[in-house]
Design a protein around this motif. Structure first.
Motif, PDB file in Angstrom:
ATOM      1  N   GLU A   1      27.054  -5.224 -12.134  1.00  0.00           N
ATOM      2  CA  GLU A   1      25.746  -3.881 -12.270  1.00  0.00           C
ATOM      3  C   GLU A   1      25.919  -3.437 -11.832  1.00  0.00           C
ATOM      4  N   TYR A   2      25.343  -2.558 -11.705  1.00  0.00           N
ATOM      5  CA  TYR A   2      24.473  -1.723  -9.990  1.00  0.00           C
ATOM      6  C   TYR A   2      23.516  -1.083 -10.953  1.00  0.00           C
ATOM      7  N   GLU A   3      22.193  -1.383 -10.632  1.00  0.00           N
ATOM      8  CA  GLU A   3      21.333  -0.239 -11.195  1.00  0.00           C
ATOM      9  C   GLU A   3      20.093   0.869 -10.180  1.00  0.00           C
ATOM     10  N   ASN A   4      19.655   1.275  -9.693  1.00  0.00           N
ATOM     11  CA  ASN A   4      19.100   1.795  -8.916  1.00  0.00           C
ATOM     12  C   ASN A   4      17.346   1.818  -9.296  1.00  0.00           C
ATOM     13  N   ILE A   5      16.489   1.968  -8.373  1.00  0.00           N
ATOM     14  CA  ILE A   5      14.778   1.839  -8.044  1.00  0.00           C
ATOM     15  C   ILE A   5      14.618   2.179  -6.728  1.00  0.00           C
ATOM     16  N   SER A   6      13.421   2.689  -6.324  1.00  0.00           N
ATOM     17  CA  SER A   6      12.691   2.948  -5.445  1.00  0.00           C
ATOM     18  C   SER A   6      12.412   1.936  -4.260  1.00  0.00           C
ATOM     19  N   TRP A   7      12.324   2.094  -3.500  1.00  0.00           N
ATOM     20  CA  TRP A   7      12.516   1.293  -2.404  1.00  0.00           C
ATOM     21  C   TRP A   7      10.650  -0.134  -3.095  1.00  0.00           C
ATOM     22  N   ASP A   8       9.454   1.145  -3.066  1.00  0.00           N
ATOM     23  CA  ASP A   8       8.240   0.596  -3.209  1.00  0.00           C
ATOM     24  C   ASP A   8       8.022  -0.827  -4.797  1.00  0.00           C
ATOM     25  N   ALA A   9       9.571  -0.704  -5.623  1.00  0.00           N
ATOM     26  CA  ALA A   9       9.242  -0.891  -6.841  1.00  0.00           C
ATOM     27  C   ALA A   9      10.073  -2.255  -7.053  1.00  0.00           C
ATOM     28  N   MET A  10      10.801  -2.185  -5.385  1.00  0.00           N
ATOM     29  CA  MET A  10      11.582  -2.950  -6.055  1.00  0.00           C
ATOM     30  C   MET A  10      11.895  -4.070  -6.229  1.00  0.00           C
ATOM     31  N   ILE A  11      10.883  -4.914  -4.845  1.00  0.00           N
ATOM     32  CA  ILE A  11      10.445  -5.995  -4.843  1.00  0.00           C
ATOM     33  C   ILE A  11       9.835  -7.204  -5.659  1.00  0.00           C
ATOM     34  N   ALA A  12       8.680  -6.185  -5.850  1.00  0.00           N
ATOM     35  CA  ALA A  12       8.001  -6.371  -8.075  1.00  0.00           C
ATOM     36  C   ALA A  12       8.940  -7.182  -8.844  1.00  0.00           C
ATOM     37  N   ALA A  13       9.935  -5.437  -9.284  1.00  0.00           N
ATOM     38  CA  ALA A  13      10.457  -5.467 -10.196  1.00  0.00           C
ATOM     39  C   ALA A  13      11.707  -6.624 -10.336  1.00  0.00           C
ATOM     40  N   VAL A  14      12.182  -7.035  -8.705  1.00  0.00           N
ATOM     41  CA  VAL A  14      13.037  -8.328  -8.949  1.00  0.00           C
ATOM     42  C   VAL A  14      12.001  -9.451  -9.482  1.00  0.00           C
ATOM     43  N   ALA A  15      11.050  -9.632  -8.672  1.00  0.00           N
ATOM     44  CA  ALA A  15       9.988 -11.079  -9.038  1.00  0.00           C
ATOM     45  C   ALA A  15       9.744 -10.986 -10.542  1.00  0.00           C
ATOM     46  N   GLU A  16      10.007 -10.540 -11.138  1.00  0.00           N
ATOM     47  CA  GLU A  16       9.391  -9.824 -12.569  1.00  0.00           C
ATOM     48  C   GLU A  16      10.789 -10.212 -13.605  1.00  0.00           C
TER      49      GLU A  16
ATOM     50  N   ASP B   1      -4.285   0.007  12.454  1.00  0.00           N
ATOM     51  CA  ASP B   1      -5.038   0.850  10.959  1.00  0.00           C
ATOM     52  C   ASP B   1      -3.876   1.108  10.066  1.00  0.00           C
ATOM     53  N   GLU B   2      -4.105   0.650   8.708  1.00  0.00           N
ATOM     54  CA  GLU B   2      -2.986   1.129   7.927  1.00  0.00           C
ATOM     55  C   GLU B   2      -2.812   2.218   7.023  1.00  0.00           C
ATOM     56  N   GLN B   3      -4.488   3.008   6.974  1.00  0.00           N
ATOM     57  CA  GLN B   3      -5.059   4.101   6.676  1.00  0.00           C
ATOM     58  C   GLN B   3      -4.301   5.602   7.537  1.00  0.00           C
ATOM     59  N   ASN B   4      -4.342   5.017   9.498  1.00  0.00           N
ATOM     60  CA  ASN B   4      -4.150   5.880   9.548  1.00  0.00           C
ATOM     61  C   ASN B   4      -3.450   6.936   9.434  1.00  0.00           C
ATOM     62  N   PRO B   5      -3.967   8.796   9.769  1.00  0.00           N
ATOM     63  CA  PRO B   5      -3.497   9.264   9.188  1.00  0.00           C
ATOM     64  C   PRO B   5      -2.222   9.648   9.966  1.00  0.00           C
ATOM     65  N   ARG B   6      -1.757   9.098  10.836  1.00  0.00           N
ATOM     66  CA  ARG B   6      -1.168   9.710  12.040  1.00  0.00           C
ATOM     67  C   ARG B   6       0.164   9.560  11.035  1.00  0.00           C
ATOM     68  N   ILE B   7       0.608   8.562   9.765  1.00  0.00           N
ATOM     69  CA  ILE B   7       1.706   7.904   9.494  1.00  0.00           C
ATOM     70  C   ILE B   7       1.184   7.995   8.149  1.00  0.00           C
ATOM     71  N   LYS B   8       2.607   8.980   7.229  1.00  0.00           N
ATOM     72  CA  LYS B   8       2.812  10.128   7.049  1.00  0.00           C
ATOM     73  C   LYS B   8       4.092   9.135   5.988  1.00  0.00           C
ATOM     74  N   LEU B   9       3.667   9.004   4.882  1.00  0.00           N
ATOM     75  CA  LEU B   9       4.010   8.176   3.518  1.00  0.00           C
ATOM     76  C   LEU B   9       5.581   9.149   3.005  1.00  0.00           C
ATOM     77  N   PHE B  10       6.935   8.114   2.864  1.00  0.00           N
ATOM     78  CA  PHE B  10       7.693   8.997   2.209  1.00  0.00           C
ATOM     79  C   PHE B  10       8.281   7.823   1.297  1.00  0.00           C
ATOM     80  N   GLU B  11       8.313   7.726  -0.071  1.00  0.00           N
ATOM     81  CA  GLU B  11       9.796   7.328  -0.965  1.00  0.00           C
ATOM     82  C   GLU B  11      10.322   6.582  -0.832  1.00  0.00           C
ATOM     83  N   THR B  12      11.749   7.543  -0.148  1.00  0.00           N
ATOM     84  CA  THR B  12      13.025   6.892   0.443  1.00  0.00           C
ATOM     85  C   THR B  12      12.658   7.177   2.219  1.00  0.00           C
ATOM     86  N   PHE B  13      13.500   6.193   2.560  1.00  0.00           N
ATOM     87  CA  PHE B  13      14.016   6.379   4.020  1.00  0.00           C
ATOM     88  C   PHE B  13      14.527   7.830   4.127  1.00  0.00           C
TER      89      PHE B  13
END
Length: 264
Positions: A74-89, A165-177
């Motif tokens: 059975e399949y469910e969907n979730i965003s990448w940034d929540a996936m590993i934690a959700a499986v771990a839990e 620098d993980e806060q480098n402003p040249r990196i723009k973050l997106f929820e999905t690929f």
């Protein structure tokens, strides 16, 4: 997305053996396995723009595995940034979305054996001529990179392309690929780092709108993830090994990375 408890009897399941394709494999007696995915990582798993169906390499592989070890998926969907934690839990039995096997992640989830090895590449617009490699991108402060937080491309971009620098402003973050790729196409960013499999899928479908440049930036192995201590790991590994041995993995690679044309 709704949280789901681990399948009842997870730890108490008794494995018997059956024969599939000439090999002895565990038989899980039709047990229901809840798999969570993102559906945003072609050609591994994505929504077909023509049919609206969720398809891809990992869906085909999971269907093959289900037949070999006798599980009901059975399949469910979730965003990448929540996936590993959700499986771990324990909200899901298994996660799949081209997840790189890494030691830090293995501290909170169990991994299957690797089912695929990929190489990190730089994807840009087809008419990009301001830079042709990682050094050229890093040298121009006006250039921006898209990434998903916590992913291998994010860390490669931070530490192997930019200044660490993980806060480098040249990196723009997106929820999905996929959102990052759309930003690249729109000119909002100038670079997407991705594994070669997904990158090649987008380039093939872009009709010249995208291209891969520069040298490969490293390799990564993909695996499925499970809650710590899951008794699904061993039967899944047995199925993966049998698929490598009988050529099924090679056939899936041919279908999705060579024959299939995204969007056509």
């Amino acid at each position: 997305m709704k949280p789901l408890a681990l399948a009842a009897g997870l730890a108490a399941a008794v494995l018997t053996t059956s024969v599939f394709a000439g090999s002895h494999l565990p038989d899980l007696d039709g047990r229901t396995v809840v798999v969570v995915t993102e559906n945003a990582y072609p050609p591994l798993q994505f929504v077909d723009p023509a049919s609206g169906d969720a398809i891809g390499w990992e869906y085909d592989a999971m269907a093959e595995i289900a037949g070999r070890i006798n599980i009901t998926v059975e399949y469910e969907n979730i965003s990448w940034d929540a996936m590993i934690a959700a499986v771990a839990e324990g909200q899901y039995d298994l996660g799949m979305t081209g997840i790189t096997i890494r030691e830090d992640r293995a501290e909170i989830v169990d991994f299957s054996d690797a089912y695929m090895r990929s190489e990190m590449v730089m994807m840009v617009r087809g008419d990009e001529d301001r830079f042709s490699d990682a050094a050229g991108f890093a040298a121009d402060d006006d250039l921006l990179m898209a990434a998903q937080p916590g992913t291998t491309p994010f860390y490669v971009g931070v530490y192997d392309v930019l200044d660490g620098d993980e806060q480098n402003p040249r990196i723009k973050l997106f929820e999905t690929f996929g959102a990052g790729v759309q930003a690249l196409k729109a000119g909002d960013v100038d670079l997407v780092l991705t594994d070669g499999t997904a990158g090649n899928g987008y380039v093939e479908a872009s009709d010249g709108g995208l291209k891969i440049i520069g040298e490969k930036l490293g390799t990564e192995d993909f695996g499925f993830i499970f809650p710590k201590g899951s008794d699904l790991v061993e039967p899944m590994n047995a199925a993966i090994e049998s698929m490598k041995d009988d050529g099924t993995i090679d056939a899936l690679n041919q279908k999705w990375f060579l024959d299939y044309k995204l969007g056509g």
